[in-house]
Design a protein around this motif. Structure first.
Motif, short mmCIF file in Angstrom:
data_model
loop_
_atom_site.label_atom_id
_atom_site.label_comp_id
_atom_site.label_asym_id
_atom_site.label_seq_id
_atom_site.Cartn_x
_atom_site.Cartn_y
_atom_site.Cartn_z
N GLU A 43 0.83 -1.21 0.00
CA GLU A 43 0.00 0.00 0.00
C GLU A 43 0.87 1.26 0.00
N GLU A 46 4.96 -0.34 -3.86
CA GLU A 46 4.77 -1.64 -4.52
C GLU A 46 6.09 -2.37 -4.78
N LYS A 84 -1.81 -5.97 9.61
CA LYS A 84 -1.58 -5.12 8.43
C LYS A 84 -1.73 -3.65 8.81
N LEU A 88 1.11 -0.92 8.57
CA LEU A 88 0.85 0.23 7.70
C LEU A 88 1.13 1.54 8.45
N GLN A 92 3.97 4.18 7.32
CA GLN A 92 3.56 5.53 6.89
C GLN A 92 4.24 6.63 7.71
N LYS B 40 -1.05 -6.39 -4.91
CA LYS B 40 -1.91 -5.39 -4.26
C LYS B 40 -3.34 -5.92 -4.13
N SER B 43 -3.65 -8.68 -1.66
CA SER B 43 -3.51 -8.18 -0.29
C SER B 43 -4.80 -7.60 0.24
N ARG B 44 -5.66 -7.16 -0.67
CA ARG B 44 -6.91 -6.52 -0.24
C ARG B 44 -8.05 -7.52 -0.03
#
Lengths: 93, 197
Positions: A43, A46, A84, A88, A92, B40, B43-44
């Motif tokens: 996120e 990549e 996650k 994250l 961030q 991606k 992962s979602r």
């Protein structure tokens, strides 16, 4: 002798049945943590996530396999989502 | 003989994983995407499933969609999108029953990605509308039936009342007739008595 053959046949049958039904749970706490880390990274960056995948010696297919296995399990899914989120927030910063 | 048994065992152990794999036919894959995109979207998938579960979506349907992704009948993105739609529907009180079958059906017809999502959304809304209309129809029919029953009951009671009234009036008239007859019978005798005097 007959008993031995019978035993071997039973073991073999068990192995075959186990492999055929083969819905092995391909994840433990550590695995969930690893994929959650990669999922959080993707996120943010990549390319970095792909590198992380390589570092973990995990193929994309294996990653997807683990992710779907986690998704099938409600508790594991919740754990993954929490991890996650934590990763994250960490990335961030 | 021991060696033979051992060999058989080893052979079975080595063959069994292959046997397990033979059932998995190579599924058709959705358009080629970059690894990063696949990573991606995969992962979602758990996030979408988690949200759908929290919204109250049917667990069977979630399981079926994820299994379709697992068997590569659906891409992770399509799976996640389907579960997002399920989440929206559940939040709106719309049932998701049969959604996984519908998705598989549409997928086999060649729908992918956004088109597939749109088709699923439209179908579920249409199904919901039918259910609501059927529900309304049922309540309307029920009300009509109840109304008719009430009317027939009213009519019945009115009939009974009028019948009893008629019966009473008939009885009264008969009683009156009886008294009249008695009076008329009595009168001539009194007349006769008078005459005789």
């Amino acid at each position: 002798m007959k008993t031995k053959i019978f035993l071997i046949a039973v073991v073999a049958a068990l192995v075959i049945v186990n492999c055929a039904t083969g819905e092995e749970k391909a994840f433990d706490q550590k695995t969930i943590e690893t994929v959650a880390k990669i999922a959080a990274m993707v996120e943010v960056d990549e390319l970095e996530a792909l590198k992380l995948l390589e570092t973990e010696k995990m193929s994309l297919d294996k990653y997807k396999e683990i992710i779907t296995a986690i998704t099938l399990d409600a508790k594991a899914t919740e754990k993954f989502v929490q991890m996650k989120k934590a990763f994250l927030e960490q990335y961030q910063k | 003989m021991k060696h033979v048994a051992l060999l058989v065992l080893v052979a079975i152990f080595s063959i069994s994983p292959l046997l397990a794999q033979t059932g998995d036919e190579a599924p058709e894959r959705t358009p080629v995407r970059s690894d990063a995109e696949e990573l991606k979207s995969a992962s979602r998938l758990p996030d979408a499933a988690n949200d759908a579960r929290k919204a109250g979506a049917e667990e069977d349907e979630i399981q079926n969609v994820v299994k379709d992704v697992q068997e590569k009948k659906l891409s992770p993105e399509e799976g996640a999108n389907t579960m997002r739609i399920m989440e929206e529907n559940s939040a709106a009180g719309i049932s998701n029953k049969g959604i996984s079958d519908y998705v598989a059906e549409q997928k086999s017809k060649g729908l992918h990605g956004e088109e597939l999502g749109q088709a699923v959304r439209t179908e579920l809304q249409a199904r919901h509308r039918v259910r609501v209309e059927e529900g309304e129809g049922k309540t309307e029919r029920k009300e009509e039936r109840e109304g008719q029953e009430a009317e027939t009951e009213k009519e019945g009671t009115q009939k009974v009342k009028s019948e009893t009234k008629e019966g009473q009036s008939e009885d009264q008239s008969q009683e009156q007739k009886g008294t009249m007859k008695k009076q008329s019978e009595e009168q001539p005798s009194s007349k006769g008595k008078g005459k005789g005097k």
